[in-house]
Design a protein around this motif. Sequence first.
Motif, PDB file in Angstrom:
ATOM      1  N   ARG A 140      -6.257   4.750  12.750  1.00  0.00           N
ATOM      2  CA  ARG A 140      -6.292   3.712  11.727  1.00  0.00           C
ATOM      3  C   ARG A 140      -6.234   4.376  10.355  1.00  0.00           C
ATOM      4  O   ARG A 140      -6.608   5.542  10.192  1.00  0.00           O
TER       5      ARG A 140
ATOM      6  N   ALA B 142      -6.326   1.942   7.277  1.00  0.00           N
ATOM      7  CA  ALA B 142      -6.642   0.916   6.284  1.00  0.00           C
ATOM      8  C   ALA B 142      -7.292  -0.272   6.972  1.00  0.00           C
ATOM      9  O   ALA B 142      -7.309  -0.368   8.206  1.00  0.00           O
ATOM     10  N   ASN B 143      -7.808  -1.187   6.169  1.00  0.00           N
ATOM     11  CA  ASN B 143      -8.317  -2.466   6.646  1.00  0.00           C
ATOM     12  C   ASN B 143      -7.130  -3.356   6.976  1.00  0.00           C
ATOM     13  O   ASN B 143      -6.403  -3.795   6.090  1.00  0.00           O
TER      14      ASN B 143
ATOM     15  N   GLU C 225      -6.772  -6.699   4.971  1.00  0.00           N
ATOM     16  CA  GLU C 225      -6.743  -6.746   3.513  1.00  0.00           C
ATOM     17  C   GLU C 225      -5.474  -7.429   3.022  1.00  0.00           C
ATOM     18  O   GLU C 225      -4.541  -7.686   3.788  1.00  0.00           O
TER      19      GLU C 225
ATOM     20  N   HIS D 164      -1.001   0.989   0.969  1.00  0.00           N
ATOM     21  CA  HIS D 164      -1.633   1.989   1.820  1.00  0.00           C
ATOM     22  C   HIS D 164      -0.639   2.584   2.812  1.00  0.00           C
ATOM     23  O   HIS D 164      -0.687   3.793   3.104  1.00  0.00           O
TER      24      HIS D 164
ATOM     25  N   ASP E  84     -17.325  -2.763  10.279  1.00  0.00           N
ATOM     26  CA  ASP E  84     -16.310  -1.718  10.239  1.00  0.00           C
ATOM     27  C   ASP E  84     -16.733  -0.687   9.195  1.00  0.00           C
ATOM     28  O   ASP E  84     -16.542  -0.885   7.996  1.00  0.00           O
TER      29      ASP E  84
ATOM     30  N   ASP F 160     -15.521   2.187   8.585  1.00  0.00           N
ATOM     31  CA  ASP F 160     -14.432   2.966   8.001  1.00  0.00           C
ATOM     32  C   ASP F 160     -13.709   2.210   6.890  1.00  0.00           C
ATOM     33  O   ASP F 160     -13.490   2.746   5.805  1.00  0.00           O
ATOM     34  N   PHE F 161     -13.325   0.950   7.154  1.00  0.00           N
ATOM     35  CA  PHE F 161     -12.473   0.219   6.209  1.00  0.00           C
ATOM     36  C   PHE F 161     -13.001  -1.175   5.854  1.00  0.00           C
ATOM     37  O   PHE F 161     -12.330  -1.925   5.158  1.00  0.00           O
TER      38      PHE F 161
ATOM     39  N   LYS G 196     -13.322  -3.991   7.455  1.00  0.00           N
ATOM     40  CA  LYS G 196     -12.578  -5.165   7.908  1.00  0.00           C
ATOM     41  C   LYS G 196     -13.545  -6.294   8.256  1.00  0.00           C
ATOM     42  O   LYS G 196     -14.479  -6.112   9.032  1.00  0.00           O
TER      43      LYS G 196
END
Length: 564
Positions: free
Chosen positions: A345, A347-348, A351, A359, A437, A439-440, A442
């Motif tokens: 992954r 990015a979200n 988004e 991105h 989430d 990391d991003f 989401k």
Amino acid sequence: MSQTQDETFDVVVVGSGAAAFATALGAVDSGLSAVLLESTEKWGGSSAMSGGGMWLPDNPLMRRDGVGDSREEALEYMEESIGEVGRASSRARKEAFVDGVDDFVLTAERHGMTFARATDYPDYYPELPGGKIGRSIECEPFDARRIQALVPTLRMNMPLPLKTDDVWLLARAWSTPDGFARGAQFVLRTLGGLLTGKKLRGIGAGLVSQFAHAVVVEGGVPLRLGSPAEELVVEDGRVVGVRVGGEGGGGVIRARLGVMLAGGGFDHNREMRREYQGVDGFPSGNPGNLGGPIRLAESIGAATELMDDAWWGASLAPVEGGEPSFIVGKRSLPYSLIVDSRGARFANEAESYVDLGHHMLGHDKDGAYWLVLDARYRRRYLRSFALDPKVAKAQREEGIAFSADTLEELSGRLGLDTATFRSTIQRFNGFARSGRDQDFRKGDSAYDRYYGDPTVHPNACLGTIEKGPFSAYKVVIGDLGTKDGVLTDADARALREDGSVIEGLYAAGNNSASVMGRTYPGPGSTIGPAVVFGLRAARHMAGQVMGGHRGRARHATPPAAERG
């Protein structure tokens, strides 16, 4: 109609999308004569192909519904989300946009256009200061019988009374209560139109159809197809007309007050895209967007800005001879994620599409991306990109779509790094179970959740990837059009590099550098500024004449598109 004879109008408009129609509407409202020049054989531009929404903060519909908003909050939000990344996104331009919203909505309503609010649709960064929910408006579905002679040449004549929320709620019509309810409403709305003999058109087609009724049918403005602008006519430093090509060719249409360039960006001009953006692109906009009007403006000294940018987003790769499918809500639903060519992954996925596109460009401009789906996604949600059996077969044959019983098998078919993909899935599944989430982020934003599935807990946008068979679809860097072009002032007047005005020349829509800078504040951030600055330009032209032109007899024309 042959253009061998010179003609004169108060306002000459190049293009036939929302910005062009808003300019012509302003001319009609001010009693000015106008003409619309469309280079192709289809009218409506990318606006006709769009969702038709207009992001218009602090608009009259919000006040009628008792929804709080203000000029100050709108400007605060625009400063927070956009900043000032160039002259096109200056404070003065932002203020001109916000201050022009009421005039557009009330003028359009005065000429018979009807609107509805997308009440639940959030700004794309609703948690920022000044962010809101419900600033976007759209046209009510329109009976195309009222523009019958124009229907055959409409750019996209989708024969459905779609509204903004329908597009994503119908995707989960059989998996969530609100999706089922909207499906029933849509069926009833469609049947109601059929039973009353109406030919209802919604979203972008409905928007431009309402414009055409107000401007062409009722306003008497000629709409000329196959009439490309080939040269701007300049006298004593002022733009005074347009030389028109096409089958008639060679004629000059003079403008007493001004020429508006509203003919779209350059998304389908590969040469310009490679020159300014370094990509061929997978555009989803009007194929007639070749950048001609921008080049004409440059040829007489107009400055340009943001030429490297576009209304980016993720699209499903097209089959040979087909079109890319721009994906918005489908990537926000649970039981899915997007990975890069290694299987990670980046990015979200939920988004805003412009952010995701940026991105993708920054992460790997030339690499492959994949939308990976769990079996529950396929069962619960409508995959409009996989409905046509012939297209689905071509996707498999061309290596655009794959399926496998296990994730390991899918990884091999996609050519991913197996260890990276396995680690990505394990980490993502942990986030889905916890609902966060890490990391991003989401699903953290109200914008993400707008497209999610509220029946999935603890996060409407996260669902584990663990039940086969699994599917994957190739994702490419797509766009809804370029967002760069002629630099303009608060009244849409074209500017030179030194900031001086090119008298008689205006630009709006994707022919102009966007007031939204490099981002996308809310739903309809392309068409919202297009209609506001189109109308502002018409108001400025009307204001040039002492005593005004109200009551001036408009150029007689039949209420249908004329062929150039």
